[in-house]
Design a protein around this motif. Structure first.
Motif, PDB file in Angstrom:
ATOM      1  N   GLY A   1      51.524 -28.439   9.304  1.00  0.00           N
ATOM      2  CA  GLY A   1      51.824 -27.722   8.074  1.00  0.00           C
ATOM      3  C   GLY A   1      51.420 -26.268   8.076  1.00  0.00           C
ATOM      4  N   LEU A   2      50.743 -25.822   9.126  1.00  0.00           N
ATOM      5  CA  LEU A   2      50.265 -24.433   9.167  1.00  0.00           C
ATOM      6  C   LEU A   2      51.347 -23.444   9.579  1.00  0.00           C
ATOM      7  CD1 LEU A   2      46.762 -25.004  10.786  1.00  0.00           C
ATOM      8  CD2 LEU A   2      47.264 -24.495   8.394  1.00  0.00           C
ATOM      9  N   GLY A   3      52.429 -23.938  10.155  1.00  0.00           N
ATOM     10  CA  GLY A   3      53.518 -23.058  10.542  1.00  0.00           C
ATOM     11  C   GLY A   3      53.467 -22.631  11.994  1.00  0.00           C
ATOM     12  N   VAL A   4      54.476 -21.876  12.406  1.00  0.00           N
ATOM     13  CA  VAL A   4      54.631 -21.530  13.820  1.00  0.00           C
ATOM     14  C   VAL A   4      53.749 -20.359  14.245  1.00  0.00           C
ATOM     15  CG1 VAL A   4      56.981 -22.429  13.916  1.00  0.00           C
ATOM     16  CG2 VAL A   4      56.618 -20.032  13.345  1.00  0.00           C
ATOM     17  N   LEU A   5      53.288 -19.530  13.287  1.00  0.00           N
ATOM     18  CA  LEU A   5      52.475 -18.366  13.673  1.00  0.00           C
ATOM     19  C   LEU A   5      51.128 -18.781  14.251  1.00  0.00           C
ATOM     20  CD1 LEU A   5      53.250 -15.337  13.475  1.00  0.00           C
ATOM     21  CD2 LEU A   5      54.694 -16.818  12.076  1.00  0.00           C
ATOM     22  N   PRO A   6      50.347 -19.637  13.571  1.00  0.00           N
ATOM     23  CA  PRO A   6      49.086 -20.084  14.177  1.00  0.00           C
ATOM     24  C   PRO A   6      49.304 -20.836  15.487  1.00  0.00           C
ATOM     25  CG  PRO A   6      49.057 -20.507  11.832  1.00  0.00           C
ATOM     26  CD  PRO A   6      50.463 -20.110  12.178  1.00  0.00           C
TER      27      PRO A   6
END
Length: 277
Positions: A105-110
């Motif tokens: 759920g944190l997304g692709v950037l992290p």
């Protein structure tokens, strides 16, 4: 397509050089593909001597059920709904900084940031942070099992900023530090420490009520648009101070729309009781 030059221009407009920045971003918010994807945005942010800090949480991978002897009251959990407290906990691997895992759920950037070889990642098995740049070691070394938001405190101490790229205040992890500074005790959750023992670790509460702080924090935000994405940059020190004061004045301001949310109820009441690590 969103050219990489547009990312660099927006970054330079909002973020001074040589400052750390905590990033929360959605690539979908741009409304069109970004040339170079997540790495292009990271490169733009890392330019001019900046340090990028992101949450790299792994509750889904390493959190364990509550052991019978480690169940503080008012901890955002209805223990009666959990499995038999006398049942043995499953064997599981302990978190390591090089595990390569991150919450989906944190997304692709992290996820892109932790893949970079120069990344510095914290040792908290549930709520680690990761950073790249000149201040990465300084930010990450501030975290411990009982000081989960140390990196955010260091971000503010170094006059850093919080950047929201196409996301709302419900994604601003730093506001959990404001909750703690308002007098709340952070929740405890369970994982295996580096020594293999099951231990309690500090974590945050529900963040879905944080948009109610919008009127308080709006004066601190500077914004630009890149494609369909709205970017907002907040000075961390001033933002934390304003949010803390607002929560002290009205603890209920962080309550989410779900009237049955145990996390909000217990956090607003002050958090766990007798929650020694």
């Amino acid at each position: 397509m969103i050219p990489a030059e547009h990312l660099g221009k927006a970054t330079d407009e909002l973020l001074p050089p040589d400052r750390p920045v905590m990033l929360h971003a959605s690539l979908r918010s741009f409304g069109a593909p970004v040339v170079g994807g997540a790495d292009a945005l990271l490169d733009a942010l890392l330019a001019s001597g900046r340090t990028v800090l992101v949450p790299s949480f792994t509750e889904r991978h390493f959190e364990l059920a509550a052991p019978a002897a480690l169940r503080p009251a008012r901890n955002g959990i209805d223990y009666a709904t959990l499995p038999d407290a006398t049942a043995p906990l499953p064997e599981s691997a302990a978190y390591t900084v090089d595990c390569g895992l991150i919450g989906p759920g944190l997304g692709v950037l992290p996820a892109a940031l932790i893949r970079r070889p120069e990344v510095v990642r914290g040792t908290h098995p549930l709520n680690s942070f990761a950073a790249l740049g000149p201040l990465a070691d300084t930010l990450i070394s501030a975290q411990s099992p009982t000081d989960v938001y140390g990196p955010i405190r260091e971000l503010a101490a170094h006059e850093g900023l919080i950047l929201l790229v196409g996301v709302g205040l419900n994604r601003m992890t730093a506001l959990h530090l404001a909750e703690q500074r308002s007098g709340r005790t952070l929740f405890r959750r369970w994982a295996r420490g580096a020594d293999g023992r099951v231990t309690m670790f500090e974590v945050g509460s529900c963040s879905e009520g944080f948009p109610r702080l919008e009127p308080t924090l709006h004066p601190y935000a500077r914004s630009v648009a890149v494609g369909a994405s709205r970017w907002r940059a907040y000075p961390a020190r001033e933002t934390l101070a304003a949010a803390t004061a607002a929560i002290v004045a009205d603890q209920g301001i962080t309550r989410c729309p779900d009237s049955g949310c145990l996390a909000c109820r217990d956090s607003i009441a002050g958090g766990p009781v007798d929650a020694l690590p």
